[in-house]
Design a protein around this motif. Structure first.
Motif, PDB file in Angstrom:
ATOM      1  N   HIS A  38      -2.884  -5.806  -3.264  1.00 41.17           N
ATOM      2  CA  HIS A  38      -1.867  -6.135  -2.281  1.00 41.17           C
ATOM      3  C   HIS A  38      -2.453  -6.250  -0.874  1.00 41.17           C
ATOM      4  CE1 HIS A  38       0.987  -4.064  -5.378  1.00 41.17           C
ATOM      5  NE2 HIS A  38       0.427  -5.166  -5.833  1.00 41.17           N
ATOM      6  N   ARG A  65      -4.258  -3.683   6.099  1.00 42.38           N
ATOM      7  CA  ARG A  65      -3.271  -4.330   5.233  1.00 42.38           C
ATOM      8  C   ARG A  65      -2.926  -5.635   5.936  1.00 42.38           C
ATOM      9  NH1 ARG A  65      -1.659  -2.667  -0.036  1.00 42.38           N
ATOM     10  NH2 ARG A  65      -1.462  -0.519   0.656  1.00 42.38           N
ATOM     11  N   ASN A 106      15.383   5.297   8.979  1.00 43.76           N
ATOM     12  CA  ASN A 106      14.133   5.307   9.738  1.00 43.76           C
ATOM     13  C   ASN A 106      14.315   4.915  11.204  1.00 43.76           C
ATOM     14  OD1 ASN A 106      12.627   6.204   7.525  1.00 43.76           O
ATOM     15  ND2 ASN A 106      12.267   4.116   6.816  1.00 43.76           N
ATOM     16  N   LEU A 145      16.188   9.889   8.170  1.00 48.79           N
ATOM     17  CA  LEU A 145      14.953   9.813   7.387  1.00 48.79           C
ATOM     18  C   LEU A 145      15.173   9.246   5.995  1.00 48.79           C
ATOM     19  CD1 LEU A 145      13.401  13.260   8.364  1.00 48.79           C
ATOM     20  CD2 LEU A 145      13.081  11.035   9.458  1.00 48.79           C
ATOM     21  N   ARG A 179       9.435   9.702   7.749  1.00 52.50           N
ATOM     22  CA  ARG A 179       8.505  10.617   7.114  1.00 52.50           C
ATOM     23  C   ARG A 179       7.346   9.790   6.590  1.00 52.50           C
ATOM     24  NH1 ARG A 179      11.914  13.031   3.642  1.00 52.50           N
ATOM     25  NH2 ARG A 179      12.539  14.719   5.016  1.00 52.50           N
ATOM     26  N   GLU A 181       1.899  15.875   5.102  1.00 51.68           N
ATOM     27  CA  GLU A 181       3.124  15.105   5.310  1.00 51.68           C
ATOM     28  C   GLU A 181       3.617  15.355   6.722  1.00 51.68           C
ATOM     29  OE1 GLU A 181       6.387  14.926   2.244  1.00 51.68           O
ATOM     30  OE2 GLU A 181       7.405  16.050   3.830  1.00 51.68           O
ATOM     31  N   GLY A 190      -7.185   2.189  -6.626  1.00 55.97           N
ATOM     32  CA  GLY A 190      -7.131   2.188  -5.176  1.00 55.97           C
ATOM     33  C   GLY A 190      -8.292   2.934  -4.547  1.00 55.97           C
ATOM     34  N   HIS A 206      -8.115   5.078  -2.263  1.00 53.47           N
ATOM     35  CA  HIS A 206      -7.805   6.479  -1.968  1.00 53.47           C
ATOM     36  C   HIS A 206      -8.270   7.403  -3.091  1.00 53.47           C
ATOM     37  CE1 HIS A 206      -4.456   4.836  -4.203  1.00 53.47           C
ATOM     38  NE2 HIS A 206      -4.034   6.045  -4.489  1.00 53.47           N
ATOM     39  N   MET A 237      -5.039   0.325  -3.110  1.00 52.60           N
ATOM     40  CA  MET A 237      -3.798   1.055  -2.899  1.00 52.60           C
ATOM     41  C   MET A 237      -2.637   0.061  -2.887  1.00 52.60           C
ATOM     42  SD  MET A 237      -2.576   3.296   0.299  1.00 52.60           S
ATOM     43  CE  MET A 237      -4.195   3.972   0.691  1.00 52.60           C
ATOM     44  N   LEU A 238      -1.697   0.323  -3.777  1.00 53.69           N
ATOM     45  CA  LEU A 238      -0.575  -0.608  -3.895  1.00 53.69           C
ATOM     46  C   LEU A 238       0.267  -0.593  -2.611  1.00 53.69           C
ATOM     47  CD1 LEU A 238       0.733   0.307  -7.482  1.00 53.69           C
ATOM     48  CD2 LEU A 238      -1.054  -1.324  -6.850  1.00 53.69           C
ATOM     49  N   LEU A 239       0.995  -1.661  -2.425  1.00 56.93           N
ATOM     50  CA  LEU A 239       2.021  -1.706  -1.392  1.00 56.93           C
ATOM     51  C   LEU A 239       3.351  -1.718  -2.138  1.00 56.93           C
ATOM     52  CD1 LEU A 239       2.317  -1.963   1.697  1.00 56.93           C
ATOM     53  CD2 LEU A 239       2.503  -4.424   1.376  1.00 56.93           C
ATOM     54  N   HIS A 268      14.838   1.529   0.406  1.00 59.32           N
ATOM     55  CA  HIS A 268      15.419   2.041   1.658  1.00 59.32           C
ATOM     56  C   HIS A 268      14.511   1.839   2.863  1.00 59.32           C
ATOM     57  CE1 HIS A 268      18.449   3.847  -0.852  1.00 59.32           C
ATOM     58  NE2 HIS A 268      17.520   4.462  -1.542  1.00 59.32           N
ATOM     59  N   CYS A 269      13.212   1.916   2.645  1.00 59.90           N
ATOM     60  CA  CYS A 269      12.280   1.959   3.775  1.00 59.90           C
ATOM     61  C   CYS A 269      11.412   0.709   3.882  1.00 59.90           C
ATOM     62  CB  CYS A 269      11.370   3.184   3.669  1.00 59.90           C
ATOM     63  SG  CYS A 269      12.292   4.726   3.532  1.00 59.90           S
ATOM     64  N   ARG A 277       5.730   0.129   1.859  1.00 61.39           N
ATOM     65  CA  ARG A 277       4.976   1.302   2.291  1.00 61.39           C
ATOM     66  C   ARG A 277       3.756   1.476   1.381  1.00 61.39           C
ATOM     67  NH1 ARG A 277       7.312   5.258   5.537  1.00 61.39           N
ATOM     68  NH2 ARG A 277       8.997   4.356   6.734  1.00 61.39           N
ATOM     69  N   PRO A 278       2.707   2.135   1.911  1.00 65.12           N
ATOM     70  CA  PRO A 278       1.505   2.333   1.096  1.00 65.12           C
ATOM     71  C   PRO A 278       1.760   3.291  -0.076  1.00 65.12           C
ATOM     72  CG  PRO A 278       1.317   3.489   3.190  1.00 65.12           C
ATOM     73  CD  PRO A 278       2.556   2.668   3.272  1.00 65.12           C
ATOM     74  N   GLU A 279       1.066   3.038  -1.132  1.00 59.92           N
ATOM     75  CA  GLU A 279       1.265   3.787  -2.379  1.00 59.92           C
ATOM     76  C   GLU A 279       1.165   5.295  -2.199  1.00 59.92           C
ATOM     77  OE1 GLU A 279      -1.705   2.871  -5.308  1.00 59.92           O
ATOM     78  OE2 GLU A 279      -1.358   4.803  -6.260  1.00 59.92           O
ATOM     79  N   ILE A 280       0.287   5.738  -1.297  1.00 62.74           N
ATOM     80  CA  ILE A 280       0.080   7.187  -1.170  1.00 62.74           C
ATOM     81  C   ILE A 280       1.350   7.923  -0.728  1.00 62.74           C
ATOM     82  CG2 ILE A 280      -2.421   7.290  -0.876  1.00 62.74           C
ATOM     83  CD1 ILE A 280      -1.995   7.144   2.132  1.00 62.74           C
ATOM     84  N   GLU A 281       2.339   7.205  -0.210  1.00 67.66           N
ATOM     85  CA  GLU A 281       3.598   7.877   0.123  1.00 67.66           C
ATOM     86  C   GLU A 281       4.466   8.106  -1.113  1.00 67.66           C
ATOM     87  OE1 GLU A 281       4.314   6.329   4.715  1.00 67.66           O
ATOM     88  OE2 GLU A 281       5.743   5.773   3.173  1.00 67.66           O
ATOM     89  N   PHE A 282       4.062   7.546  -2.235  1.00 66.44           N
ATOM     90  CA  PHE A 282       4.937   7.552  -3.408  1.00 66.44           C
ATOM     91  C   PHE A 282       4.372   8.423  -4.525  1.00 66.44           C
ATOM     92  CE2 PHE A 282       5.712   3.722  -1.086  1.00 66.44           C
ATOM     93  CZ  PHE A 282       7.087   3.523  -1.187  1.00 66.44           C
ATOM     94  N   HIS A 294       6.902  10.961   0.145  1.00 64.32           N
ATOM     95  CA  HIS A 294       6.548  11.205   1.542  1.00 64.32           C
ATOM     96  C   HIS A 294       7.234  10.191   2.445  1.00 64.32           C
ATOM     97  CE1 HIS A 294       3.739  14.206   0.237  1.00 64.32           C
ATOM     98  NE2 HIS A 294       3.117  13.342  -0.523  1.00 64.32           N
ATOM     99  N   GLY A 295       8.439   9.825   2.087  1.00 64.36           N
ATOM    100  CA  GLY A 295       9.245   8.918   2.901  1.00 64.36           C
ATOM    101  C   GLY A 295      10.671   9.399   2.814  1.00 64.36           C
ATOM    102  N   CYS A 296      11.543   8.575   2.294  1.00 65.84           N
ATOM    103  CA  CYS A 296      12.956   8.932   2.257  1.00 65.84           C
ATOM    104  C   CYS A 296      13.276   9.870   1.105  1.00 65.84           C
ATOM    105  CB  CYS A 296      13.809   7.676   2.164  1.00 65.84           C
ATOM    106  SG  CYS A 296      13.594   6.778   0.622  1.00 65.84           S
TER     107      CYS A 296
END
Lengths: 990, 191, 417, 95
Positions: free
Chosen positions: A253, A282, B59, B73, B146, B153, C310, C312, D1-3, D8-9, D12-17, D61-63
């Motif tokens: 991506h 990105r 957000n 959030l 967040r 976090e 990835g 990461h 890293m996936l997008l 809702h948001c 976002r980068p995969e690491i938030e999920f 790590h988001g909503c």
């Protein structure tokens, strides 16, 4: 004379900034703007290293990141020494010391060169066929020798003294490569204000424009066009220019990783500045203008120092003002070398050009060169070279259309520029999973269908003409179609594999992969042995597996395999390119995540107090918890005994803040917990607490803890320290996806509330004077109750609970007040000998009472019944998470491992946690194991050692003597109930 | 002893932000904070509660009177923020405004720690560990979300036009978050 | 099959190596075989080799959709060990180690099995307890494994930092001296050469596109990109793609396929003498004979067949490596690649019969299949040849997910490799 | 890293999920009514296709919301994301 091979004029070096470096202990003078390779060549150094396998003398092959030969150790001071640096990439900096590798005793006289003589018995894959006898010798004799001979440089022994950082960035267009196509792309893409990042691995943008002195663009010298383009880009606020930055990884991506070399080119490291920066970009759109790599020619002894790529000769002359030789023979199968030859002549060097192609194929090149007085030999092949540590001649011979090779002649020379044509740099495109397409016309793989939002431009997709490159880049950057006027570039070449020769090709060394010493005959051998896939050839011969990752060798190897098998190249396949494009330091990838920033160190609010009071700490997940509080002269054992005694006899104080806490709020909160835990919750009164156990859906214990009902619609749930995050996630998952109809909200309050456990017969006495609004009397505030009020004037949720078996309280206060409250308790408790205790004493105290710790007594394969908590299961409940799994056949077996107590026959023997248990220590191996010790301590309260264990059918074995492994054998131990102290649990009611 | 409220011992010593510096990384003074949970539909219906706007986009944040701020959030989650001294009043007012509804108001005033990151290089420093696009177009004034900073976090806010970002994290992660920001920021310090 | 030895090497040297024959043939598929192995990786080739060598089945074929050894066999970090906790696991992995020890001689192909020792580091009290549990269980199972103090660990692996001041200090380690590494490609090639010499057809670039079943439900053959082939027995050994192949027979599996990444550094002179694993910080490292540091990273979190993960994940691993070995921070990442591992709920393999008569499966090795290659092939050959499991693989049934009789090494120790 | 596009948001980068495995495997209303094989199917058996896969993601790590996605496991390309509880979108062209 200093810099004997430095040309008197020209180049992009700054002659006003001389500098000095050292090579193998010798001073080398250079100028700012030099690469180390240029500096070495300027000083007449040809021999710079030894090859991997045969230890053949090697020089500099290229001028860029595709360099396979010139690998050096670079020493920038203590903690800043590292191996395998490409001399062509390292910028000359004042004071650095570089040295050659992979030789002994010296570069000039390397005993490893005996391998070159032994090479007939060291063909590709020889090690698969031998070293098998005697069996033990592989590991003891052969392998150590092979390992010692292999490897290139020496790994650093000191910790890295440099710093690295990361940067995340976003843009509309990322342009990789700052040559003509990339510059044009960046100009077009940034025209309307969109964010553009332009990255190039070189210190300066411009690519070929940096050394193409005669081209013009739109009527102006190309260099002027370049300067203008850069000035335009630099002036645009929406453009980020990243020189010295290599895009090395193209991930999913449009996630691109780049490394920016920030510090190494500076003479002195500024401590604030990182050495390298990892950019993670990105991009909405990526333009790959990564150029092309020149191909070496494959002929006997094509690896002698002084033989380099033709375009590299041109770069050294024009960009660095260095003469790679005084008499240079260009050997080529294509047009581009003619420009190099012309420039070499213009620099005053003696030049001859040999072209494999017939005169008629060569276009205007020969006439152009001859007009400059250069001897051109078309229809000639190269059959070898002379010299040892430096080339002294190139052996050429006429070759006719049928490949018949005529008489040899040797062209004396001290430099050779060879060109077998060009290979587009499709590495990043391939990494992006784009499909490559073979283009017969240019004998190369070019980008086919992109898999992501990507466009390749210019030479990266086989467009070699300057004007076409510019137009292609402009279009790739999103610009409206336009033409560029530019000097036509000499393009076109005849694809050649191993050059025709009159020698016995089976016996000469014509290198394909220079660094790994893979020759054309190695490739042929692999194919002969049935390695037909190019991936097999690669793995069997190691071609393309060197630190240059096959940039100069892949196409040659592929072509050779195709030729031998008589198949078209695309049927042989191409290799998949993997990150990184060029090698990247671990440090760059790691960035700041070192030392204290490797993993967050979480400390609870009372950490500093504990540290000040002599605590020793242990790691529990990310947390650092007070383990025990040794007094001067005490070992851990003595400290823990004292801490336990204090709790049993008077009062101890413990920081339990790391417990997970979740506030469960809503009309259906009780129903929700009823479904999550194995036990019943609907009838728990507000103000009361209950111990709960939860399972995963597979029926195994997941977590446990005390839950307090603060109000009809509000619960304060506690979890284990390690379980805090995963329990909340587990609950959220069920709440959102399985039971969205429940009116419940979950909030983590783990760090809102600090928890001070005050435990022992005098706990109430210590607590009472500090609390307001709570009646502490046993009758009104019994065990397993919760109250709210204030302590030291701040709000508290006061739990009367005990994990020690003593009268106890867990005082929850908002975290920032914990230190003050703790100190007040501490002061108040002095008269009772209040004693801080750590996690080890906590473990002992709870084990004496037979309380389990999830993760210690359980391990993800343990059911409630296994640990004696089957009775907690609310039989009336139709369902809860994990209930159905408990009815599976294996869960009902009587021989499941069950929690029991274990008392060694020797009362002072503390069994080892993890020790295995057998019925008969004399049975033959493999023995039947019945279980293992989960917890084991010295118990002062019991006056002996105690242990908990999981034992197969354990509850039916009460009183049996079993045998427990020890470091030296077995120890007998008796199975007992898993409660050792206060079996009726009366003390908590004190 | 009980009559005098215990002192507060924050994990990071507060300092003053210097937005005019190249980079300023400053732990902020303690504040009142609540996690508010409320069904999405209820938020839409009532629009605001106790002066806190609730119906903004996810957000996004909105300032309220007396230095208060609400940040949305998630669809049913808000971070309510105010001066430390307003804590009890906020709790009382919100509870009153939402009485009878399904909601959760949980005090997290001691759970979170805030660090202000300001100065010309603020974005670059935050992007040293945060993977989000902080450009004005992507993260305009009023943004709040967040996300992650390195291995921690965080909640990242940009309350208003000022080039000041506010990073909230859990208490025990605060030394790490501060340490990472300062490490990345070294390059710009004093520049 | 021409015997490989120093003598033949010298003979061929005199002949400019013109006399070497193909190491395996490139046959076209026959219309029918007695059995077909789907998947030409190490496990599949070993299966075919032992079926021919020990069970006399010569009319069999290995079908490989690409090139042999091109899947996980050629993508792993080559770690070999058998110090597993449970009896069932210890039995099968130690069966493999015993075969590894004489494999070069048995195959007459130097697979470079190097028992340089596998050291697993303990970083917290939980690790210590867990590792001791392993050490004792292994000892009683006849599997070598010993507990080392930090000082002993340092003596065995000198680059190790045993300072108590680092983020996760080393509290000790479990060492299996018989553990080590082998040359992964050579394992596939050695088995292929051995199987070929026994008459096994190894058919590359032949992708199975369907499994054909008769009216009684039993398998009767396969469809391939090279045409249909009849056979009454199919052994599926297609790590990563098991679900895809099994779906062709209508069998749903308890598997998920994840990308697993690994990487190597540039080669350097010998600096790392053993295999070192640190589960607490997720680092697995050894040094190849060529000099590269070979480092295992983790799996990406999502199902994927893309062989690409990835950055990461790599980052996380290198963080850990540089924390343990800060002197390696200046070394450079040379290659980073991914494989696809199929993972079972208990992280143990499934080896045996399936609900479809004639269809056998060997899968679910997760991140740890390479080490099992000879043992896995050996017992699976028995299973396919006799139609019933070898005692060693008898516990590794598909049915255990129904009964709950899981073999959950991961739950027991948080050890995945 | 996936997008990953959170409903809702946004992207976002995969690491938030956090990944949640196969979607649309609802917990049985009455687990006790299932036999051991059916229960094992629910617990452990997954389609794991090479191709379009309906899977669960949590914007941890988001909503914090769980949602579902359709992703091609061969290319890793996301085809759709949609809130938990919604039916799998019909993208046309079969699976």
């Amino acid at each position: 004379m200093a810099q004997p091979c430095r040309l008197p004029a020209g180049g992009r070096i700054d002659r006003a900034k001389p500098l000095r470096l050292r090579f193998n202990g010798r001073d080398i003078e250079a100028y700012a703007g030099d690469s180390v390779a240029a500096a070495l060549l300027a000083n007449g150094v040809r021999l710079v290293g030894r090859s991997f396998k045969y230890h053949r003398p090697r020089g500099i092959l290229s001028h860029g990141s595709d360099e396979p030969n010139a690998l050096l150790q670079v020493d920038r001071g203590p903690g800043r020494i590292d191996p395998n640096n490409r001399a062509t990439v390292v910028e000359a900096a004042d004071g650095i010391a570089v040295s050659s590798q992979n030789h002994w005793p010296s570069l000039e006289h390397d005993l490893g060169a005996v391998n070159d003589l032994l090479s007939p018995v060291l063909p590709a894959g020889f090690y698969y066929k031998t070293f098998m006898w005697p069996q033990s010798f592989w590991q003891r004799v052969y392998e150590p020798k092979i390992r010692a001979a292999a490897g290139l440089g020496v790994a650093p022994h000191e910790a890295d003294a440099d710093r690295y950082v990361h940067r995340h960035a976003h843009c509309a267009v990322l342009v990789v490569g700052g040559g003509p196509a990339g510059l044009a792309a960046a100009l077009a893409a940034s025209d309307d204000g969109a964010r553009v990042i332009l990255a190039d691995e070189q210190p300066e943008f411009g690519g070929t424009l940096l050394h193409d002195l005669h081209a013009t663009i739109d009527g102006a010298p190309a260099g002027d066009w370049r300067a203008q383009a850069l000035a335009t880009l630099a002036a645009r606020a929406n453009v980020t220019l990243l020189p010295r930055t290599t895009a090395f990884g193209y991930y999913n991506h449009n996630h691109i990783a780049l490394v920016e070399r920030v510090g190494d080119h500076r003479a002195r490291q500024d401590d604030r500045r990182p050495r390298e920066r990892l950019w993670q970009v990105r991009a909405r759109q990526v333009v790959l203008a990564t150029g092309a790599h020149e191909r070496p020619l494959v002929f006997a002894d094509n690896d002698r120092p002084g033989i380099m790529l033709a375009e590299s000769v041109r770069v050294f002359i024009n960009r660095y003002a260095v003469a790679p030789g005084r008499r240079i023979v260009f050997a080529t199968s294509g047009a581009s070398a003619y420009a190099a030859a012309a420039d070499a002549k213009a620099a005053g060097l003696d030049v001859t050009l040999v072209d494999i192609r017939a005169e008629a194929e060569c276009g205007p090149g020969p006439a152009m060169l001859r007009a400059r007085g250069i001897d051109v030999l078309p229809a000639h092949t190269i059959v070898g070279s002379t010299g040892r540590k430096a080339v002294t001649g190139l052996i050429v011979a006429p070759v006719d259309a049928n490949g018949i090779v005529g008489p040899r002649r040797t062209l004396a020379c001290d430099g050779v520029g060879m060109s077998g044509g060009w290979t587009p740099a499709v590495h990043l495109f391939s990494q992006s999973r784009g499909k490559l397409r073979y283009d017969d016309a240019i004998d190369a793989f070019v980008p086919g269908t992109p898999a992501q939002a990507e466009r390749s431009a210019g030479a990266a997709r086989g467009i070699y003409d300057l004007a076409a490159c510019l137009a292609d880049g402009w279009a790739a950057g999103g610009g409206a179609a336009r033409d560029f006027a530019a000097t036509p570039s000499p393009t076109g070449f005849r694809p050649v594999r191993a050059l025709p020769t009159d020698a016995d090709a089976k016996r000469v060394k014509a290198f394909v992969d220079f660094q790994n010493d893979v020759t054309a005959k190695d490739i042929a051998l692999a194919v002969r042995e049935g390695f037909e896939s190019v991936e097999h050839v690669k793995r069997y011969t190691t071609t393309g597996m060197a630190t240059d990752q096959g940039k100069t060798s892949n196409m040659a190897a592929l072509g050779l395999v195709a030729e031998i098998l008589d198949r078209p190249v695309p049927q042989v396949g191409t290799t998949t390119f993997r990150p990184p494009y060029t090698p990247v330091t671990f440090g760059t990838i790691v960035g700041s995540a070192r030392g204290a920033l490797f993993d967050p160190i979480r400390v609870a609010p009372l950490h500093d107090w504990a540290a000040a009071h002599g605590a020793r700490f242990e790691n529990v997940g990310l947390w650092r918890r007070a383990w025990h509080f040794p007094r001067p002269g005490e070992d851990m054992h003595a400290a823990v005994r004292r801490e336990c005694r204090a709790v049993r006899e008077s009062v101890g104080i413990f920081d339990a803040s790391t417990l997970g806490k979740i506030e469960v709020v809503g009309r259906d909160a009780a129903e929700f917990l009823h479904r999550i835990y194995i036990n019943a919750w609907l009838k728990l009164e507000p103000g009361r607490c209950r111990y709960g156990v939860m399972l995963k859906e597979d029926g195994f214990i997941f977590d446990d803890g005390v839950v307090a009902r603060m109000a009809p619609d509000r619960f304060h749930v506690t979890t284990t320290t390690g379980g805090a995050a995963r329990v909340l996630a587990h609950m959220e998952d069920y709440l959102q996806t399985e039971w969205p109809d429940l009116e419940v909200f979950l909030t983590s309050v783990s760090e809102q509330w600090a928890v001070i456990a005050l435990q022992g017969p005098r706990a109430r006495d210590v607590l009472a004077p500090l609390v307001e609004g709570i009646d502490l009397a046993a009758a009104s505030f019994p065990h397993m109750a919760v109250r709210t009020g204030t302590i030291c004037g701040v709000p508290t949720r006061l739990f009367r609970v005990s994990f020690t078996g003593e009268l106890g309280y867990e005082i929850n206060v908002p975290a920032d007040y914990a230190r003050a409250v703790w100190e007040a308790l501490w002061a108040r408790g002095q008269e009772f000998g209040i004693t801080p205790y750590g996690t080890e004493a906590m473990h002992v105290l709870r084990a004496e009472r037979g309380f389990i710790i999830v993760g210690q007594e359980t391990d993800g394969t343990v059911t409630p019944d296994d640990v004696g908590l089957g009775g907690m299961i609310a039989r009336a409940k139709a369902d809860f998470v994990g209930k159905r799994s408990l009815a599976r056949p294996d869960m009902l077996k009587p021989d499941r491992k069950q929690l029991v107590g274990l008392l060694a026959d020797a009362p002072d023997l503390v069994l080892e946690e993890g020790a295995q248990i057998v019925a008969d220590p004399h049975q033959p191996i493999p023995m039947t194991m019945l279980g293992h010790v989960t917890s084991s301590y010295w118990s002062d309260a019991c006056g002996r050692a105690i242990a908990l264990a999981l034992v197969s059918g354990g509850r039916a074995r009460m009183g049996q003597t079993l045998h427990v492994t020890t470091p030296t054998g077995f120890a007998p131990a008796r199975v007992a109930a898993p409660v050792f102290f206060d079996p009726k649990g009366e003390r908590v009611h004190g | 002893m009980a009559e005098q409220a215990a002192r507060r011992t924050p994990i990071l010593a507060p300092s003053a932000a210097r937005p005019e510096a190249a980079i300023s990384i400053a732990p902020m003074v303690p504040a009142a904070r609540f996690a508010l949970r409320l069904p999405e539909a209820a938020a839409k219906a009532i629009g605001s509660a106790a002066g806190f706007r609730l119906d903004m986009a996810i957000n996004r944040s909105a300032a309220a009177r007396d230095g208060r701020l609400a940040a949305r959030l998630g669809p049913d989650e808000w971070l309510l923020h105010g001066p430390e001294t307003a804590s009890e009043a906020i709790a009382r007012d919100v509870e009153a405004a939402l009485a009878g509804r399904h909601f959760a108001l949980v005090d997290i005033g001691h759970r979170n720690v805030a660090i202000a990151v300001a100065g010309a290089h603020a974005r670059a420093v935050i992007n040293g560990g945060c993977p989000l696009d902080l450009d004005d177009d992507a993260f305009p004034p009023g943004s709040a979300t967040r996300t992650l900073l390195g291995k921690a976090e965080i909640v990242l806010l940009r309350p208003d036009e000022a080039p000041v970002f506010r990073i909230e994290c859990w208490r025990s992660f605060a030394p790490y978050v501060l340490g990472l920001l300062e490490e990345v920021g070294r390059e710009f310090a004093g520049a | 099959m021409r015997h490989f030895s120093l003598r033949t090497l010298l003979t061929e040297a005199a002949n400019a190596h013109q006399g070497w024959a193909r190491q395996w043939r490139a046959p076209e598929p026959k219309p029918a075989y007695d059995a077909i192995i789907v998947g030409g990786g190490g496990h599949g080739l070993a299966t075919a080799y032992y079926m021919a060598q020990e069970h006399g089945m010569r009319n069999i074929a290995v079908l490989e959709k690409g090139w042999i050894g091109g899947g996980n066999t050629g993508r792993n970090t080559t770690i070999i060990r058998s110090n597993y906790l449970y009896d069932e696991s210890a039995a099968i992995y130690d069966h493999a180690v015993k075969l590894w020890e004489g494999l070069s001689q048995a195959l007459n192909y130097n697979v470079m099995y190097s028992a340089r020792g596998v050291l697993m580091l303990a970083h917290n009290q939980h690790d210590v307890q867990s590792f001791k549990r392993h050490v004792y269980a292994n000892r009683l199972n006849g599997v070598d494994n010993e507990w080392l103090t930090p000082e002993q660990a340092k003596a065995f692996c000198p680059p190790l930092n045993i300072s108590p001041d680092i983020r996760y200090p080393v509290l000790g380690g479990a060492l299996q001296r018989r553990g080590g590494v082998a040359r992964h490609d050579a394992v596939a090639w050695g088995y292929a050469r051995g199987a070929d010499a026994l008459g096994v057809d190894i058919i590359q670039n032949c992708e199975v596109t369907g499994i054909v079943r008769g009216s009684d439900g039993a398998v009767t053959g396969v469809e391939t990109t090279k045409g249909p082939i009849r056979t009454p027995r199919i052994g599926v050994v297609a790590a990563g793609h098991t679900s895809v192949i099994m779906a062709m027979a209508g069998v749903r599996m308890p598997l998920e396929s994840f990308p697993l990444q690994a990487l190597v550094s540039e080669p350097v002179k010998p600096v790392f003498p053993c295999v070192l694993m640190s589960n607490a910080v997720h680092a697995y490292i050894s040094q190849s004979d060529k000099g590269e540091l070979v480092i295992g990273a983790g799996t990406d979190q999502y199902v994927s067949y893309s062989q690409q993960g990835g950055l990461h994940i790599t980052t996380h691993t290198l963080d850990a490596i540089c924390e343990l070995f800060p002197q390696f921070s200046r070394l450079r990442l040379l290659r980073n690649w991914g494989g696809i591992v199929d993972v079972t709920p208990d992280r143990s393999p499934i080896i045996g019969r399936t609900p479809v008569p004639g269809l056998f499966v060997n899968c679910g090795w997760g991140t740890g299949g390479f080490k099992a290659t000879p043992g896995s092939g050996h017992v699976f050959a028995w299973t396919v040849a006799k139609g019933e499991p070898h005692p060693i693989n008898a516990p590794f049934t598909l049915d255990r997910f129904r009964t709950g009789r899981l073999i959950d090494e991961a739950a027991a120790a948080a050890v995945a490799h | 890293m996936l997008l990953v596009t959170c409903p809702h948001c946004g992207a976002r980068p995969e690491i938030e999920f956090r990944y949640g495995g196969e979607a649309h495997i609802a917990r049985p209303a009455d687990p006790s009514a299932l036999d051991d094989r059916q229960w094992a199917e629910f617990l452990y058996f997954r389609s794991n296709p090479k191709g379009v896969y309906a899977e669960r993601w949590n914007h941890a790590h988001g909503c914090g919301r769980w949602f579902n996605a359709l992703r091609d496991t061969a290319s890793d390309a996301f085809l759709a994301t949609y809130p938990a509880g919604q039916q799998r979108p019909d993208l046309g062209g079969g699976r």
